[in-house]
Design a protein around this motif. Structure first.
Motif, PDB file in Angstrom:
ATOM      1  N   ASP A 115       0.817  -1.205   0.000  1.00 15.22           N
ATOM      2  CA  ASP A 115       0.000   0.000   0.000  1.00 15.22           C
ATOM      3  C   ASP A 115       0.855   1.261   0.000  1.00 15.22           C
ATOM      4  OD1 ASP A 115      -2.691   1.345   0.531  1.00 15.22           O
ATOM      5  OD2 ASP A 115      -1.505   2.060   2.217  1.00 15.22           O
ATOM      6  N   ALA A 116       0.460   2.256  -0.817  1.00 15.13           N
ATOM      7  CA  ALA A 116       1.240   3.485  -0.949  1.00 15.13           C
ATOM      8  C   ALA A 116       1.382   4.228   0.375  1.00 15.13           C
ATOM      9  CB  ALA A 116       0.585   4.398  -1.990  1.00 15.13           C
ATOM     10  N   VAL A 117       0.288   4.365   1.118  1.00 18.95           N
ATOM     11  CA  VAL A 117       0.340   5.103   2.387  1.00 18.95           C
ATOM     12  C   VAL A 117       1.137   4.332   3.428  1.00 18.95           C
ATOM     13  CG1 VAL A 117      -1.042   6.025   4.285  1.00 18.95           C
ATOM     14  CG2 VAL A 117      -1.788   6.367   1.923  1.00 18.95           C
ATOM     15  N   ALA A 118       0.973   3.015   3.470  1.00 13.70           N
ATOM     16  CA  ALA A 118       1.743   2.203   4.424  1.00 13.70           C
ATOM     17  C   ALA A 118       3.238   2.353   4.183  1.00 13.70           C
ATOM     18  CB  ALA A 118       1.332   0.733   4.332  1.00 13.70           C
ATOM     19  N   LEU A 119       3.642   2.416   2.917  1.00 13.08           N
ATOM     20  CA  LEU A 119       5.070   2.495   2.611  1.00 13.08           C
ATOM     21  C   LEU A 119       5.690   3.838   2.983  1.00 13.08           C
ATOM     22  CD1 LEU A 119       5.313   0.517  -0.748  1.00 13.08           C
ATOM     23  CD2 LEU A 119       5.899  -0.253   1.553  1.00 13.08           C
ATOM     24  N   ASP A 120       4.861   4.856   3.258  1.00  8.72           N
ATOM     25  CA  ASP A 120       5.394   6.100   3.817  1.00  8.72           C
ATOM     26  C   ASP A 120       6.070   5.851   5.159  1.00  8.72           C
ATOM     27  OD1 ASP A 120       4.556   7.760   1.746  1.00  8.72           O
ATOM     28  OD2 ASP A 120       2.644   8.250   2.712  1.00  8.72           O
ATOM     29  N   SER A 121       5.664   4.774   5.840  1.00  9.38           N
ATOM     30  CA  SER A 121       6.191   4.466   7.170  1.00  9.38           C
ATOM     31  C   SER A 121       7.329   3.453   7.150  1.00  9.38           C
ATOM     32  CB  SER A 121       5.062   3.911   8.059  1.00  9.38           C
ATOM     33  OG  SER A 121       4.016   4.848   8.194  1.00  9.38           O
ATOM     34  N   TRP A 122       7.738   3.010   5.977  1.00 13.13           N
ATOM     35  CA  TRP A 122       8.800   1.997   5.865  1.00 13.13           C
ATOM     36  C   TRP A 122      10.095   2.500   6.497  1.00 13.13           C
ATOM     37  CZ3 TRP A 122       9.285  -2.981   3.984  1.00 13.13           C
ATOM     38  CH2 TRP A 122      10.580  -3.437   3.697  1.00 13.13           C
ATOM     39  N   VAL A 123      10.692   1.668   7.347  1.00 11.41           N
ATOM     40  CA  VAL A 123      11.976   1.983   7.974  1.00 11.41           C
ATOM     41  C   VAL A 123      12.994   0.982   7.442  1.00 11.41           C
ATOM     42  CG1 VAL A 123      13.269   2.224  10.116  1.00 11.41           C
ATOM     43  CG2 VAL A 123      10.845   2.873  10.041  1.00 11.41           C
ATOM     44  N   GLY A 124      13.976   1.485   6.690  1.00  9.12           N
ATOM     45  CA  GLY A 124      14.892   0.579   6.008  1.00  9.12           C
ATOM     46  C   GLY A 124      16.344   0.935   6.160  1.00  9.12           C
ATOM     47  N   LEU A 125      17.083   1.058   5.007  1.00  5.66           N
ATOM     48  CA  LEU A 125      18.541   1.097   5.012  1.00  5.66           C
ATOM     49  C   LEU A 125      19.106   2.442   5.532  1.00  5.66           C
ATOM     50  CD1 LEU A 125      19.036  -0.630   1.551  1.00  5.66           C
ATOM     51  CD2 LEU A 125      19.415  -1.614   3.784  1.00  5.66           C
ATOM     52  N   SER A 126      18.418   3.482   5.570  1.00  4.32           N
ATOM     53  CA  SER A 126      19.087   4.723   6.012  1.00  4.32           C
ATOM     54  C   SER A 126      18.720   5.104   7.439  1.00  4.32           C
ATOM     55  CB  SER A 126      18.739   5.852   5.062  1.00  4.32           C
ATOM     56  OG  SER A 126      17.345   6.033   4.968  1.00  4.32           O
ATOM     57  N   MET A 127      18.066   4.198   8.179  1.00  3.54           N
ATOM     58  CA  MET A 127      17.643   4.467   9.557  1.00  3.54           C
ATOM     59  C   MET A 127      18.157   3.348  10.461  1.00  3.54           C
ATOM     60  SD  MET A 127      15.812   7.294   9.349  1.00  3.54           S
ATOM     61  CE  MET A 127      14.751   7.333  10.787  1.00  3.54           C
ATOM     62  N   GLU A 128      18.356   3.653  11.751  1.00  5.11           N
ATOM     63  CA  GLU A 128      18.735   2.650  12.751  1.00  5.11           C
ATOM     64  C   GLU A 128      17.645   2.578  13.820  1.00  5.11           C
ATOM     65  OE1 GLU A 128      21.160   0.594  12.957  1.00  5.11           O
ATOM     66  OE2 GLU A 128      22.613   1.272  11.476  1.00  5.11           O
ATOM     67  N   PRO A 129      17.186   1.404  14.209  1.00  7.77           N
ATOM     68  CA  PRO A 129      17.455   0.112  13.548  1.00  7.77           C
ATOM     69  C   PRO A 129      16.676   0.009  12.237  1.00  7.77           C
ATOM     70  CG  PRO A 129      15.816  -0.180  15.259  1.00  7.77           C
ATOM     71  CD  PRO A 129      16.239   1.263  15.344  1.00  7.77           C
TER      72      PRO A 129
END
Length: 209
Positions: A115-129
């Motif tokens: 979902d487009a809106v859900a992916l606004d909250s994705w925490v991935g490679l440029s954040m810790e953890p």
């Protein structure tokens, strides 16, 4: 053609996105925009391609209340002989005119579908953890096709990865090397409307010099 079931995603915003993972949570804050805003605008035209620097995605309108089944076609990898994804298919349901949405590289960090809106909250490679990315990789670790299901902002999202050797042989260099693959809305053999990403290098011509 035999298809393998990969899982189910949902798009309660009414917009489904297939995106490269590598810069998903980095690029949008840096330009002061949200992925969902761009995706909604693109979906309003019937769907299409999004690109910001090294980030790429396609967005397409879907029924907000419909679970979306995700399947894949596979062939033996030239690297290991193990099964590797050559086509990704999402059953959208309903009827709509077929169209090419654009093309995408196979990101070495993986792809994400949700979902487009859900992916606004994705925490991935440029954040810790690396919460969502790490959950995806853990979920995909023992899957024969390197696919992992995670929940992001309450929505089921699917991550699609590659073995390092297979990616190096089939997709290395990504867009810069002409390794991009068409994404379209079309009909399958049963006349169902599907989102299809043909990621088989045998069907893509590299650019001429």
């Amino acid at each position: 053609m035999e298809l393998v079931e990969l899982g189910v995603v949902a798009a309660p915003s009414g917009v489904l996105v297939l995106a490269t993972v590598g810069h998903l949570d980095y690029i949008w804050p840096s330009i002061g925009e949200r992925l969902s805003d761009r995706a909604v605008a693109v979906a309003a035209t019937g769907g299409g391609h999004i690109q910001e620097w090294l980030f790429e995605a396609v967005a397409v309108p879907v029924d907000a209340d419909r679970p979306l089944s995700v399947l894949a076609a596979c062939q033996p990898s030239p690297f290991s002989g193990e099964a590797a994804i050559t086509m990704l298919e999402v059953r959208l349901g309903g009827e709509r005119a077929g169209r090419l949405l654009g093309d995408l590289p196979a990101d070495r960090c993986g792809m994400v579908l949700g979902d487009a809106v859900a992916l606004d909250s994705w925490v991935g490679l440029s954040m810790e953890p690396h919460i969502d990315y790490d959950n995806f990789r853990r979920s995909a670790k023992n899957h024969p096709l390197h696919v992992g299901s995670v929940e992001v902002a309450g929505c089921p999202v699917l991550g699609i990865g590659w073995s390092e050797g297979d990616h190096s042989m089939r997709h290395r260099g990504e867009r810069a090397a002409g390794h991009v693959y068409p994404v379209s809305v079309t009909s399958d053999h049963s006349s169902r409307t599907v989102l299809r990403w043909d990621v088989d290098p045998a069907n893509v011509r590299p650019p001429t010099a």
